[in-house]
Design a protein around this motif. Structure first.
Motif, PDB file in Angstrom:
ATOM      1  N   MET A   1       0.845  -1.202   0.000  1.00  0.00           N
ATOM      2  CA  MET A   1       0.000   0.000   0.000  1.00  0.00           C
ATOM      3  C   MET A   1       0.881   1.253   0.000  1.00  0.00           C
ATOM      4  O   MET A   1       1.845   1.319   0.755  1.00  0.00           O
ATOM      5  N   SER A   2       0.573   2.231  -0.847  1.00  0.00           N
ATOM      6  CA  SER A   2       1.426   3.414  -0.916  1.00  0.00           C
ATOM      7  C   SER A   2       1.257   4.273   0.329  1.00  0.00           C
ATOM      8  O   SER A   2       0.255   4.171   1.042  1.00  0.00           O
ATOM      9  N   THR A   3       2.279   5.132   0.568  1.00  0.00           N
ATOM     10  CA  THR A   3       2.222   5.965   1.774  1.00  0.00           C
ATOM     11  C   THR A   3       1.018   6.897   1.720  1.00  0.00           C
ATOM     12  O   THR A   3       0.356   7.136   2.726  1.00  0.00           O
ATOM     13  N   SER A   4       0.725   7.431   0.499  1.00  0.00           N
ATOM     14  CA  SER A   4      -0.386   8.392   0.440  1.00  0.00           C
ATOM     15  C   SER A   4      -1.711   7.705   0.758  1.00  0.00           C
ATOM     16  O   SER A   4      -2.566   8.270   1.429  1.00  0.00           O
ATOM     17  N   THR A   5      -1.858   6.443   0.309  1.00  0.00           N
ATOM     18  CA  THR A   5      -3.105   5.737   0.633  1.00  0.00           C
ATOM     19  C   THR A   5      -3.208   5.526   2.138  1.00  0.00           C
ATOM     20  O   THR A   5      -4.271   5.729   2.734  1.00  0.00           O
ATOM     21  N   THR A   6      -2.050   5.150   2.752  1.00  0.00           N
ATOM     22  CA  THR A   6      -2.074   4.924   4.201  1.00  0.00           C
ATOM     23  C   THR A   6      -2.401   6.219   4.926  1.00  0.00           C
ATOM     24  O   THR A   6      -3.217   6.236   5.848  1.00  0.00           O
ATOM     25  N   THR A   7      -1.774   7.334   4.459  1.00  0.00           N
ATOM     26  CA  THR A   7      -2.048   8.609   5.131  1.00  0.00           C
ATOM     27  C   THR A   7      -3.513   8.987   4.995  1.00  0.00           C
ATOM     28  O   THR A   7      -4.154   9.391   5.970  1.00  0.00           O
ATOM     29  N   SER A   8      -4.064   8.835   3.778  1.00  0.00           N
ATOM     30  CA  SER A   8      -5.457   9.263   3.638  1.00  0.00           C
ATOM     31  C   SER A   8      -6.381   8.349   4.427  1.00  0.00           C
ATOM     32  O   SER A   8      -7.361   8.793   4.999  1.00  0.00           O
ATOM     33  N   ARG A   9      -5.984   7.072   4.514  1.00  0.00           N
ATOM     34  CA  ARG A   9      -6.823   6.180   5.331  1.00  0.00           C
ATOM     35  C   ARG A   9      -6.766   6.584   6.806  1.00  0.00           C
ATOM     36  O   ARG A   9      -7.776   6.616   7.492  1.00  0.00           O
ATOM     37  N   THR A  10      -5.551   6.941   7.277  1.00  0.00           N
ATOM     38  CA  THR A  10      -5.419   7.357   8.683  1.00  0.00           C
ATOM     39  C   THR A  10      -6.252   8.623   8.921  1.00  0.00           C
ATOM     40  O   THR A  10      -6.958   8.747   9.919  1.00  0.00           O
TER      41      THR A  10
END
Ligand code: ASP
Length: 435
Positions: A1-10
Motif C-alpha cells: 500500500m502506498s504511503t499516500s493511501t495509508t495517510t489518507s486512510r489514517t
C-alpha cells in the motif's frame, strides 16, 4: 500500500473517530462563516443542503410505520390509552408554558420598539381549520396518506393496524394467523433497525449538507439584514433557553424523572443539531427516533407513538414564537397588548400548533392567525419573513427537544426507559454524562 493511501486512510479514520455531532457542529459554524464571508455566491451550495433534507424526508414515513407497528406489539391497548393521555396532556401544558415565557420575555425586552413597518412580499398560506384537522387524522386512503408524507393519518392507520395485529395474536384460534402476526412484527423490527442504520449513513452526509445549508442561508441574508431584528432574535433565544433549561431539563428530567439533565442533552444532541440545521421537526424525526432508541433508551412502544405525534402537534418553540412575535408586531405599530389579548395569544398559539405540520416556516403561517385575531397588520409577517430562516431554527430545535423530554418522562412514568444503559449509564441527576 502506498504511503499516500495509508495517510489518507489514517486521516479518514481520524475524521470518523470524531463523534458525528461535533463534525456537524463544526460544519454548522464553518458554513455560517463561509456564507457571511462569501455572500451571495454561497447560495450556489443550496442543492447540497437540499440533498440532506431530501435524504431525511425519504425515510420519515417508513420509519414512522415500522417503529409504530413494532411499538404497539409491546403495549396493551389499555396502556396505550394511558400513555396517549399523558403524552397529549404534557404536550398541551408545556406549549402553554412556552407561550407564557415568550410573552414575558418579549414584554421585558420589547423587540420592535423604534422600528417602523415596511411592506414586504409574503404569500400567506391558509392555516387549516380545526374540523379539517380532526377529520384529516383519518386517512381516506392510507397508502395515499403515506405517499403524500402526511404524518398524522399515517400514525392513525399504523396504530389501528398494529392494534388489530395484537388483538389477532391474542384471539385467533388459527396458528397460521398467529405465526403470521409474529412474522409481521419481526419484519417491522428488522425494518426499523435497517432504517436506523440508514439514519446514521445520512448523518455522515449531513456534515456536507449542513455546511451547505448554513452557507446558503447566511450568503443570502448577510449580517446587515439581521441588525433591525437583533432584539427579536435575542428575545426568542432567551425564551428558548429558559424553556429548555427550566421546563425540560429542570422540571421534567431532573425533578420529575429524577435523571441527569446533562445525560438527556447528550442523548438528544444529534436531533437538536439536525433540527437547527434543517428547520423541520418532521424531517428531523428519523434522527429524533434514533436518539430516543439508541441513546435515551426509551421503549419503542412509547417513542414510536409519541415522537411522530409530537413532530406534528407539539411545537413549544413555534407556540412561544407567537408570543414574542405578537409583542414585536404590536410595538411596530405602536400599540401595547392588554392582558386579555395576551391570553388570546396563548390560546391561539397552543391550538394552532396542533394543526400545523412540522415543516420549515409553519410558525410564520400561524402568525397570520395570531395577528388577525389581535387586529394587527399582516404585513408584519412579510417584515419578519426575511429573518425567519434564523428564528425557525431556534423554534424547531425547541420543538423536538420538547418531544424527547415528554417521551423520556412518559417512559419513566411507565417503566419504559432503560436508565441503566445508553447515555444514562453512570450518570446521576445533575451530572453530565460523557459522550
Ligand atoms: N419549522 C418548525 C418545525 O418544523 C415549525 C415552525 O415553523 O415553527 O417544527
Amino acid at each position: 500500500m502506498s504511503t499516500s493511501t495509508t495517510t489518507s486512510r489514517t486521516l479518514w479514520n481520524r475524521y470518523r473517530a470524531v463523534p458525528i455531532v461535533y463534525r456537524i457542529g463544526a460544519a454548522f459554524v464553518l458554513g455560517s462563516l463561509v456564507g457571511l464571508i462569501v455572500g451571495e455566491p454561497a447560495t450556489a451550495l443550496q442543492p447540497l443542503g437540499d440533498l440532506f433534507v431530501r435524504l431525511l424526508s425519504m425515510i420519515v414515513i417508513p420509519i414512522v410505520v415500522f417503529t409504530l407497528i413494532m411499538g404497539v406489539r409491546q403495549l396493551a391497548p389499555s396502556t396505550l390509552g394511558k400513555v396517549g393521555g399523558q403524552v397529549v396532556a404534557l404536550y398541551a401544558i408545556t406549549s402553554t408554558i412556552a407561550v407564557a415565557i415568550g410573552l414575558v420575555i418579549a414584554n421585558l425586552i420589547d423587540p420592535g420598539e423604534g422600528l417602523t413597518l415596511t411592506e414586504a412580499e409574503f404569500d400567506t398560506a391558509e392555516a387549516p381549520g380545526f374540523v379539517e384537522v380532526f377529520l384529516g387524522i383519518v386517512p381516506e386512503n392510507p397508502i395515499g396518506a403515506m405517499a403524500n408524507g402526511d404524518v398524522l393519518p399515517t400514525i392513525f392507520f399504523a396504530l389501528v393496524f398494529g392494534l388489530a395485529l395484537t388483538i389477532l395474536r391474542e384471539e385467533s384460534h388459527d396458528e397460521t394467523v398467529r405465526d403470521g402476526v409474529e412474522s409481521i412484527f419481526n419484519i417491522m423490527e428488522a425494518g426499523a433497525e435497517a432504517l436506523f442504520k440508514i439514519v446514521w449513513g445520512i448523518m455522515e452526509y449531513g456534515v456536507i449538507g449542513v455546511f451547505a445549508l448554513m452557507a446558503a442561508v447566511f450568503g443570502e441574508a448577510g449580517t446587515d439584514a439581521l441588525v433591525p431584528f437583533a432584539l427579536l432574535i435575542l428575545a426568542l433565544l432567551i425564551a428558548v433557553t429558559i424553556h429548555i433549561t427550566v421546563v425540560y431539563l429542570g422540571a421534567m428530567i431532573a425533578v420529575l424523572a429524577r435523571q441527569s439533565p446533562g445525560a438527556f442533552l447528550v442523548g438528544s444532541k444529534e436531533a437538536m443539531i439536525t433540527a437547527l440545521s434543517i428547520r423541520s421537526s418532521s424531517g428531523t424525526l428519523p434522527v429524533t427516533m434514533s436518539n430516543a432508541d439508541e441513546n435515551l433508551r426509551i421503549n419503542e412502544g412509547i417513542y414510536g407513538f409519541s415522537l411522530p405525534l409530537g413532530a406534528t402537534i407539539n411545537m413549544d418553540g413555534t407556540a412561544m414564537y407567537q408570543g414574542v412575535a405578537a409583542v414585536f408586531a404590536a410595538n411596530l405599530v405602536g400599540v401595547s397588548l392588554s392582558l386579555g389579548e395576551q391570553v388570546t395569544v396563548v390560546a391561539i398559539a397552543v391550538l394552532a400548533s396542533i394543526g400545523s405540520a412540522g415543516v420549515p416556516g409553519t410558525g410564520l403561517i400561524m402568525l397570520t392567525l395570531v395577528l388577525t385575531q389581535l387586529g394587527l397588520p399582516l404585513e408584519v409577517v412579510g417584515f419578519v419573513a426575511g429573518v425567519d430562516p434564523i428564528l425557525d431554527r431556534l423554534r424547531t430545535m425547541t420543538n423536538i427537544t420538547g418531544d424527547l423530554a415528554v417521551a423520556t418522562l412518559v417512559g419513566h412514568w411507565n417503566g419504559a426507559v432503560d436508565f441503566g444503559a445508553g447515555v444514562w449509564d453512570g450518570a446521576t441527576a445533575g451530572v453530565t454524562a460523557d459522550d
